[in-house]
Scaffold this motif. Structure first.
Motif, PDB file in Angstrom:
ATOM      1  N   ASN A   3      56.735  41.915 -36.986  1.00  0.00           N
ATOM      2  CA  ASN A   3      56.411  42.411 -35.647  1.00  0.00           C
ATOM      3  C   ASN A   3      54.907  42.587 -35.484  1.00  0.00           C
ATOM      4  O   ASN A   3      54.347  42.263 -34.430  1.00  0.00           O
ATOM      5  N   ASP A   5      54.366  44.965 -32.123  1.00  0.00           N
ATOM      6  CA  ASP A   5      54.564  46.332 -32.594  1.00  0.00           C
ATOM      7  C   ASP A   5      54.153  47.388 -31.574  1.00  0.00           C
ATOM      8  O   ASP A   5      54.289  48.578 -31.827  1.00  0.00           O
ATOM      9  N   THR A  10      66.564  37.297 -43.088  1.00  0.00           N
ATOM     10  CA  THR A  10      66.819  38.184 -41.963  1.00  0.00           C
ATOM     11  C   THR A  10      66.026  39.474 -42.104  1.00  0.00           C
ATOM     12  O   THR A  10      65.460  39.963 -41.124  1.00  0.00           O
ATOM     13  N   ASP A  11      65.952  40.016 -43.317  1.00  0.00           N
ATOM     14  CA  ASP A  11      65.191  41.242 -43.545  1.00  0.00           C
ATOM     15  C   ASP A  11      63.717  41.044 -43.220  1.00  0.00           C
ATOM     16  O   ASP A  11      63.095  41.886 -42.583  1.00  0.00           O
ATOM     17  N   LEU A  12      63.151  39.923 -43.653  1.00  0.00           N
ATOM     18  CA  LEU A  12      61.746  39.633 -43.384  1.00  0.00           C
ATOM     19  C   LEU A  12      61.523  39.393 -41.897  1.00  0.00           C
ATOM     20  O   LEU A  12      60.563  39.877 -41.315  1.00  0.00           O
ATOM     21  N   HIS A  13      62.432  38.642 -41.280  1.00  0.00           N
ATOM     22  CA  HIS A  13      62.290  38.311 -39.864  1.00  0.00           C
ATOM     23  C   HIS A  13      62.315  39.565 -38.986  1.00  0.00           C
ATOM     24  O   HIS A  13      61.616  39.630 -37.985  1.00  0.00           O
ATOM     25  N   ASN A  14      63.093  40.554 -39.352  1.00  0.00           N
ATOM     26  CA  ASN A  14      63.210  41.782 -38.557  1.00  0.00           C
ATOM     27  C   ASN A  14      62.314  42.909 -39.072  1.00  0.00           C
ATOM     28  O   ASN A  14      62.488  44.056 -38.702  1.00  0.00           O
ATOM     29  N   SER A  15      61.352  42.592 -39.894  1.00  0.00           N
ATOM     30  CA  SER A  15      60.526  43.618 -40.519  1.00  0.00           C
ATOM     31  C   SER A  15      59.361  44.051 -39.624  1.00  0.00           C
ATOM     32  O   SER A  15      58.966  43.345 -38.695  1.00  0.00           O
ATOM     33  N   THR A  16      58.833  45.210 -39.933  1.00  0.00           N
ATOM     34  CA  THR A  16      57.640  45.716 -39.247  1.00  0.00           C
ATOM     35  C   THR A  16      56.493  44.734 -39.423  1.00  0.00           C
ATOM     36  O   THR A  16      55.747  44.458 -38.480  1.00  0.00           O
ATOM     37  N   PHE A  17      56.370  44.192 -40.625  1.00  0.00           N
ATOM     38  CA  PHE A  17      55.323  43.226 -40.939  1.00  0.00           C
ATOM     39  C   PHE A  17      55.335  42.047 -39.965  1.00  0.00           C
ATOM     40  O   PHE A  17      54.302  41.657 -39.415  1.00  0.00           O
TER      41      PHE A  17
END
Length: 155
Positions: free
Chosen positions: A12, A18, A3-10
């Protein structure tokens, strides 16, 4: 963690989410930066079995839907691919002509490889395309195959 990776700036940035204007996204701006022309050889490797990175992305080509998309964001994808290839194209035409001092410029050789993996078993990784995506990294045999295939070019 997923979840952290999926919602990360990276993530996006990779998905061109972005910025509302696609020409202002990180990846679009990256396509305008110096890159391929700094290398003597550029080898772009892709696999149709890789569902993580589409073939057109791995090989920096223009996807057919983007060519046909006249009203949407297709033109942005066309521009990004052109941005990546333009320095090499300009370099290729300039390489034939010597400069004022009589020297010819360094030329980048671009190679696009398509790899078809033969997996011995069918499992979740092969079905979702993860196995093909990781085969380049995880398989020393795949890396050696690419290197030996290109040996005459790279020597």
């Amino acid at each position: 963690m997923h979840t952290d990776l999926h919602n990360s700036t990276f993530m996006n940035e990779l998905q061109l989410l972005d910025h509302d204007d696609m020409t202002q996204t990180f990846i679009y701006k990256l396509s305008q930066a110096k890159g391929f022309e700094l290398f003597k050889y550029v080898v772009l490797v892709g696999s149709k079995q890789d569902s993580y990175v589409p073939m057109h992305t791995a090989q920096a080509t223009i996807p057919r839907p983007a060519e046909l998309d006249r009203k949407g964001d297709g033109n942005v994808y066309v521009q990004m691919a052109a941005n990546l290839m333009k320095p090499i194209s300009v370099q290729s035409s300039a390489a034939a002509a010597p400069d004022a001092a009589g020297a010819t410029s360094k030329q980048t050789t671009l190679v696009r490889l398509t790899i078809d993996h033969k997996f011995t078993q069918t499992n979740l990784d092969t079905v979702i395309g993860r196995a093909a995506h990781l085969a380049y990294i995880d398989s020393s045999a795949a890396v050696l195959l690419v290197l030996f295939t290109l040996y005459n070019l790279l020597k």
